[in-house]
Design a protein around this motif. Structure first.
Motif, PDB file in Angstrom:
ATOM      1  N   PHE A 157       0.420  -1.125  -0.262  1.00  0.00           N
ATOM      2  CA  PHE A 157      -0.074  -0.457  -0.141  1.00  0.00           C
ATOM      3  C   PHE A 157       0.935   2.092   0.213  1.00  0.00           C
ATOM      4  O   PHE A 157       0.969   2.509  -0.609  1.00  0.00           O
ATOM      5  CB  PHE A 157      -0.781  -0.559   1.292  1.00  0.00           C
ATOM      6  N   LYS A 158       1.855   1.283   0.395  1.00  0.00           N
ATOM      7  CA  LYS A 158       2.578   2.769   0.945  1.00  0.00           C
ATOM      8  C   LYS A 158       3.544   2.642  -0.325  1.00  0.00           C
ATOM      9  O   LYS A 158       3.241   4.217  -0.439  1.00  0.00           O
ATOM     10  CB  LYS A 158       3.521   1.836   2.140  1.00  0.00           C
ATOM     11  N   ALA A 159       3.806   1.946  -1.007  1.00  0.00           N
ATOM     12  CA  ALA A 159       4.876   2.030  -2.459  1.00  0.00           C
ATOM     13  C   ALA A 159       3.594   2.327  -3.383  1.00  0.00           C
ATOM     14  O   ALA A 159       4.063   3.233  -4.019  1.00  0.00           O
ATOM     15  CB  ALA A 159       5.327   0.797  -2.719  1.00  0.00           C
ATOM     16  N   PHE A 160       2.296   2.080  -3.425  1.00  0.00           N
ATOM     17  CA  PHE A 160       1.397   2.702  -3.707  1.00  0.00           C
ATOM     18  C   PHE A 160       1.114   3.896  -3.821  1.00  0.00           C
ATOM     19  O   PHE A 160       0.961   5.279  -4.689  1.00  0.00           O
ATOM     20  CB  PHE A 160       0.271   1.858  -4.269  1.00  0.00           C
ATOM     21  N   ILE A 161       1.159   4.115  -3.192  1.00  0.00           N
ATOM     22  CA  ILE A 161       1.331   5.774  -2.463  1.00  0.00           C
ATOM     23  C   ILE A 161       2.008   6.351  -2.721  1.00  0.00           C
ATOM     24  O   ILE A 161       1.607   7.592  -3.499  1.00  0.00           O
ATOM     25  CB  ILE A 161       0.618   6.041  -0.799  1.00  0.00           C
ATOM     26  N   ALA A 162       3.212   6.239  -2.858  1.00  0.00           N
ATOM     27  CA  ALA A 162       4.942   6.506  -3.472  1.00  0.00           C
ATOM     28  C   ALA A 162       4.327   6.616  -4.378  1.00  0.00           C
ATOM     29  O   ALA A 162       4.762   7.827  -5.046  1.00  0.00           O
ATOM     30  CB  ALA A 162       6.147   5.607  -2.771  1.00  0.00           C
ATOM     31  N   ALA A 163       4.097   5.838  -5.628  1.00  0.00           N
ATOM     32  CA  ALA A 163       4.111   6.119  -7.136  1.00  0.00           C
ATOM     33  C   ALA A 163       3.009   6.796  -7.244  1.00  0.00           C
ATOM     34  O   ALA A 163       3.631   8.453  -7.885  1.00  0.00           O
ATOM     35  CB  ALA A 163       3.595   4.707  -7.417  1.00  0.00           C
ATOM     36  N   VAL A 164       1.548   7.186  -6.503  1.00  0.00           N
ATOM     37  CA  VAL A 164       0.836   8.440  -6.529  1.00  0.00           C
ATOM     38  C   VAL A 164       1.575   9.548  -6.287  1.00  0.00           C
ATOM     39  O   VAL A 164       1.157  10.522  -6.820  1.00  0.00           O
ATOM     40  CB  VAL A 164      -0.475   7.301  -5.668  1.00  0.00           C
ATOM     41  N   PHE A 165       2.007   9.779  -5.069  1.00  0.00           N
ATOM     42  CA  PHE A 165       2.312  10.782  -4.729  1.00  0.00           C
ATOM     43  C   PHE A 165       3.147  11.371  -5.862  1.00  0.00           C
ATOM     44  O   PHE A 165       3.749  12.460  -6.240  1.00  0.00           O
ATOM     45  CB  PHE A 165       3.064  10.803  -3.412  1.00  0.00           C
ATOM     46  N   GLY A 166       4.074  10.602  -7.074  1.00  0.00           N
ATOM     47  CA  GLY A 166       5.282  12.036  -7.506  1.00  0.00           C
ATOM     48  C   GLY A 166       4.828  11.779  -8.278  1.00  0.00           C
ATOM     49  O   GLY A 166       5.219  11.580  -9.111  1.00  0.00           O
ATOM     50  N   GLY A 167       3.238  10.466  -8.757  1.00  0.00           N
ATOM     51  CA  GLY A 167       2.731  11.267  -9.829  1.00  0.00           C
ATOM     52  C   GLY A 167       2.958   9.423 -10.271  1.00  0.00           C
ATOM     53  O   GLY A 167       4.101   9.463 -11.223  1.00  0.00           O
ATOM     54  N   ILE A 168       1.695   8.988 -10.762  1.00  0.00           N
ATOM     55  CA  ILE A 168       2.041   7.938 -11.686  1.00  0.00           C
ATOM     56  C   ILE A 168       2.112   7.406 -12.604  1.00  0.00           C
ATOM     57  O   ILE A 168       1.644   8.422 -13.606  1.00  0.00           O
ATOM     58  CB  ILE A 168       0.593   6.536 -10.549  1.00  0.00           C
TER      59      ILE A 168
END
Lengths: 345, 297
Positions: free
Chosen positions: B227-238
């Motif tokens: 989940f956190k890695a997915f959030i990281a991806a969203v944060f950076g711009g998926i």
């Protein structure tokens, strides 16, 4: 069939259900009654998620969070102050938590209302997001609720959770709430609001172009859905008599999602039928976890096998019968009559 | 907080952040190409770690060999998942593939529970990763250097593949416009399969290093990092690989530093990422480096 005739038919159906419940209450054993209770609660949860996702097209993965809110609010209200005194061992409860007390019906209603309030509060910023983003954001909300429940011991008793919640939720309460949910949602969907929600689901941009205030309708759907998710959680807490933050993991949302998808996104009938089918199936699948003798071979029980079969079933459904059991079709008196008189409904 | 502890925390943040980044790259690549949140990615992460454990305890492989083999096996598994669960749904509504991925995620997790049992297992750590070295007064575990360095090497290899090879060109083309890519003769299904392979290999590497750092294996160990890695991806711009790396490292810093400076908040540790996610989505729904998708009528 004329609309006037459906009311007596509905009354008849409710009477039949009541009679069946009475028989079940008298003749079934505790385990069977527990399953019947779970069916009613699962139907409530599936109907509410279907309103949000199947009818409005809002991909929400936050059901476990709303259920947790309903469950905690209801439990706090129905436990007596003495009980709470005994329960909060590590840290005493806040005074208002210790003092709060209400009858079961009010407690369930309050559980739903607080969940609806949170639904609206989360919905206002999040409902502007597109489908996947909304899914992951609501999932995030549910996780936050769980982490918070773990960390406010004076409100939720932390990781220990509540034990000995009064078991008020019997067949009559659960099926009563299930009927009420069904009634409210069917009326909502048959109204103009329902048509607008389906329009948003089918094509949001077109709905917007028609002058629909898309955001407001999404918010209504999301809030009503959260309300009934809270109600479902409240009933579940009183049925199981014990709750803790670990219970409201993503798995719980997954089970509800499974029922909705299997029944058909956008079919209330589908949610009811799949609610019955999947609850029974999940219990029946316990067989694969117990040792069985099969044609002289004795197969060892495999713990965890139940969820393997269950998740495999979801994959198979989505691969081979994407529209689920019912698609978007509904069962109504009209279609039943059409079936028997071989008219096209 | 003295300087030595601060440097320790920075190194820990980098370690955690690069582990998130490796997983986030897999999410972002698959999302960029298929517009699919691959929920099964966190189980790929978990399985990578288990495969190394198996290689060492059952087959008695030396450590590096087990790691390379595990990465290869997990990469193939990622490709298999795509072929079985996502490829038949390419023309279906996107949400179908998403539900399929949730199904696969639960399937793999429960298969792991059946085969490996739900009890946590100890992980064997090679001693050269455990003996602390002294660097100017700061005691550093070799592991906290090994993880970011290996991650960096893997990311550089990825950048090479994406920007310097024909397959990488295919990936970038598909992420812009899948229909046109078909027409232009890009072998779409093969490129997607390779994407899943690469993403899964990185997730497996991350899972293995995660298991070294927090030496315990559990069938559910992938869920929260996933989940956190997915959030990281969203944060950076998926969809953006650089974004995934920036997002992952930022998340690592936020998590470690918040707990370091405000120890009272340690219980909320797992919620930081989600709060960040909701804030980011509210302010800038496309993340730092993401492009806004157009509304198609």
């Amino acid at each position: 069939m004329m609309r006037g005739r459906t009311i007596p038919l509905n009354c008849l159906a409710i009477a039949v259900l009541g009679a069946l419940l009475y028989l079940a209450d008298t003749y079934c054993d505790g385990y069977q009654i527990q399953i019947l209770n779970l069916i009613a609660i699962n139907i409530i949860l599936a109907l509410s998620l279907n309103l949000i996702y199947g009818f409005t097209g809002l991909f929400s993965l936050g059901h476990a969070g709303f259920m947790a809110i309903g469950a905690y609010v209801c439990s706090i209200l129905i436990m007596t102050p003495d009980q709470k005194d005994m329960l909060f061992l590590l840290q005493p409860a806040y005074d208002w938590v210790a003092a709060a007390h209400a009858p079961f019906f009010v407690a369930v209603l309050a559980g739903g209302a607080v969940a609806a309030l949170f639904g609206a509060l989360v919905g206002i910023p999040l409902l502007r997001l597109g489908d996947d983003y909304l899914g992951i954001a609501t999932l995030g909300f549910a996780e936050i609720i769980r982490v918070v429940a773990n960390n406010i011991p004076r409100l939720t008793n932390g990781a220990l959770g509540f034990k000995g919640i009064p078991a008020f939720a019997n067949l009559w309460w659960n099926y009563g709430w299930a009927l009420l949910t069904l009634y409210v949602l069917v009326r909502l969907l048959q109204s103009n609001t329902g048509n607008v929600l389906k329009a948003i689901r089918d094509n949001e941009i077109a709905a917007k172009a028609m002058g629909v205030d898309v955001f407001r309708y999404k918010l209504v759907s999301f809030t009503v859905g959260s309300f009934f998710a809270g109600v479902g959680g409240a009933l579940l807490a009183s049925l199981l008599t014990t709750i803790d933050p670990k219970m409201f993991l993503f798995t719980l949302t997954f089970n509800v999602l499974m029922i909705v998808v299997a029944g058909g996104l956008g079919s209330m009938t589908g949610s009811v039928l799949a609610g019955i089918g999947i609850t029974v199936l999940l219990e029946w699948l316990r067989i694969v976890e117990n040792p069985v003798d099969f044609l002289g071979f004795s197969l060892p029980g495999i713990p965890g096998m139940r969820m393997v079969v269950f998740s495999l079933a979801l994959i198979v459904i989505i691969l081979f019968r994407r529209e689920g059991l019912m698609g978007t079709r509904e069962l109504s008196w009209r279609s039943v009559a059409g079936f028997f008189t071989r008219e096209k409904a | 907080m003295n300087l030595a502890t601060f440097i320790q925390n920075v190194l820990n943040s980098l370690t955690l952040g690069s582990l998130y980044a490796l997983v986030a790259i897999g999410y972002t690549m698959v999302y960029g190409i298929l517009r699919l949140i691959n929920f099964a990615h966190s189980e790929i992460f978990m399985l990578g770690a288990y495969f190394v454990f198996w290689g060492i305890t059952l087959v008695h492989l030396p450590w590096p060999v087990a790691m390379v083999l595990a990465i290869l096996v997990t990469a193939s598994l990622g490709v298999l998942v795509d072929q079985v669960a996502y490829r038949p749904l390419r023309d279906a509504p996107r949400i179908s593939a998403l539900i399929s991925s949730i199904g696969v995620s639960f399937f793999l997790q429960n298969v792991a529970i059946v085969f490996f049992q739900a009890i946590p297992r100890e992980v064997y750590r090679p001693s050269w990763l455990e003996d602390p070295i002294l660097m100017g007064g700061v005691r550093v575990l070799p592991l906290t250097l090994f993880v970011p360095l290996l991650s960096l090497a893997l990311m550089l290899a990825l950048v090479y593949v994406v920007y310097r090879t024909k397959t990488g060109l295919g990936m970038r083309a598909i992420s812009k416009d899948i229909e046109t890519s078909y027409l232009m003769g890009v072998p779409v299904n093969r490129v997607i399969a390779i994407t899943f392979g690469i993403g899964s290999a990185l997730a497996a590497a991350s899972g293995i290093m995660w298991a070294l750092r927090y030496p315990q294996l559990q069938p559910i160990m992938g869920t929260i990092p996933g989940f956190k890695a997915f959030i990281a991806a969203v944060f950076g711009g998926i969809g953006s690989i650089q974004g995934a790396v920036i997002g992952g490292v930022t998340l690592g810093f936020i998590e470690i530093m918040t707990v370091a400076f405000f120890p009272d908040l340690a219980g909320y540790r797992d919620a930081f990422a989600f709060v960040l996610l909701i804030l980011v989505l509210m302010v800038k729904p496309t993340g730092l480096l993401g492009e806004r998708p157009e509304d198609k009528v």
